[in-house]
Motif scaffolding. Structure first.
Motif, PDB file in Angstrom:
ATOM      1  N   ARG A  24     -13.644  -0.612  -5.150  1.00 13.24           N
ATOM      2  CA  ARG A  24     -12.548  -0.726  -6.122  1.00 13.24           C
ATOM      3  C   ARG A  24     -12.915  -1.606  -7.310  1.00 13.24           C
ATOM      4  NH1 ARG A  24      -6.883  -0.804  -2.892  1.00 13.24           N
ATOM      5  NH2 ARG A  24      -6.120   0.076  -4.832  1.00 13.24           N
ATOM      6  N   ALA A  32      -2.337   3.585  -1.851  1.00 13.08           N
ATOM      7  CA  ALA A  32      -3.794   3.397  -1.839  1.00 13.08           C
ATOM      8  C   ALA A  32      -4.390   3.978  -0.562  1.00 13.08           C
ATOM      9  CB  ALA A  32      -4.142   1.921  -1.969  1.00 13.08           C
ATOM     10  N   THR A  33      -5.376   4.849  -0.743  1.00 14.19           N
ATOM     11  CA  THR A  33      -5.990   5.563   0.374  1.00 14.19           C
ATOM     12  C   THR A  33      -7.492   5.626   0.157  1.00 14.19           C
ATOM     13  OG1 THR A  33      -4.010   6.941   0.562  1.00 14.19           O
ATOM     14  CG2 THR A  33      -5.995   7.719   1.663  1.00 14.19           C
ATOM     15  N   LYS A  34      -8.241   5.212   1.163  1.00 12.41           N
ATOM     16  CA  LYS A  34      -9.702   5.282   1.112  1.00 12.41           C
ATOM     17  C   LYS A  34     -10.133   6.586   1.764  1.00 12.41           C
ATOM     18  CE  LYS A  34     -13.718   2.438   2.266  1.00 12.41           C
ATOM     19  NZ  LYS A  34     -14.141   1.187   2.946  1.00 12.41           N
ATOM     20  N   GLU A  60     -15.937   2.908  -4.171  1.00 12.34           N
ATOM     21  CA  GLU A  60     -15.712   2.433  -2.800  1.00 12.34           C
ATOM     22  C   GLU A  60     -15.203   1.001  -2.715  1.00 12.34           C
ATOM     23  OE1 GLU A  60     -17.942   2.306   1.546  1.00 12.34           O
ATOM     24  OE2 GLU A  60     -19.088   2.855  -0.229  1.00 12.34           O
ATOM     25  N   ASP A 109       0.811  -1.205   0.000  1.00 13.76           N
ATOM     26  CA  ASP A 109       0.000   0.000   0.000  1.00 13.76           C
ATOM     27  C   ASP A 109       0.849   1.262   0.000  1.00 13.76           C
ATOM     28  OD1 ASP A 109      -2.901  -1.131   1.888  1.00 13.76           O
ATOM     29  OD2 ASP A 109      -2.407  -1.272  -0.229  1.00 13.76           O
ATOM     30  N   TRP A 163     -11.432   5.444  -3.497  1.00 11.33           N
ATOM     31  CA  TRP A 163     -10.039   5.035  -3.303  1.00 11.33           C
ATOM     32  C   TRP A 163      -9.172   5.851  -4.245  1.00 11.33           C
ATOM     33  CZ3 TRP A 163      -7.630   1.785   0.029  1.00 11.33           C
ATOM     34  CH2 TRP A 163      -8.432   0.949   0.808  1.00 11.33           C
TER      35      TRP A 163
END
Length: 149
Positions: free
Chosen positions: A75, A33-35, A73, A28, A55
């Motif tokens: 992906r 990768a960041t939500k 949301e 990550d 994301w």
């Protein structure tokens, strides 16, 4: 002879674990990768997205670390691929930071830059010149039309 084979096999197995384990732990961090959840609509280059969860991740590219992909949301759907330039800050933040560009009150806020936790460098979103200058509250750096790069 058997102890020599055992030592060689142990060494190879240890080396394999040392080489593979950090890559899987850092997956990550590599793509950042960041939500993120937004409470209001927001603008990215080329479109306005509804409030919701998205994301943000760097595209898997060996040659360019300045391409951000935005996914829904779960992906399952790529919503946008955005070109960025590197943006810098003096102190890294402990959590994801998003800065917004000023827009007139009747328009959705536009993402200016996204910083991954712990990084001094982030990703400044590049907007088309006609959009950037039409909504800018201050002068926008540009080159004359037809000027060589």
């Amino acid at each position: 002879m058997n102890s020599r084979k055992f030592l060689l096999a142990s060494f190879c197995l240890t080396l394999l674990c040392v080489l593979v384990l950090p890559a899987s732990l850092m997956a990550d961090e590599h793509n950042q990768a960041t939500k993120m959840t937004f409470n209001e609509p927001f603008e990215i280059p080329g479109q306005v997205l509804d409030a919701g969860t998205y994301w943000f991740a760097l595209m898997d590219s060996q040659s360019d670390r300045n391409i951000v992909q935005i996914w829904n949301e779960d992906r399952s759907q790529l919503i946008a691929t955005v070109f960025t330039i590197t943006d810098y800050r003096v102190e890294p933040a402990d959590e994801t930071t998003v800065t917004f560009e000023e827009r007139p009150g009747d328009q959705a806020e536009a993402i200016h830059a996204w910083f991954y936790p712990g990084d001094n460098s982030g990703h400044e979103f590049i907007y088309p010149k006609n959009r950037a200058t039409s909504v800018a509250q201050k002068p926008v750096p540009s080159t004359p039309n037809g000027a060589a790069n």
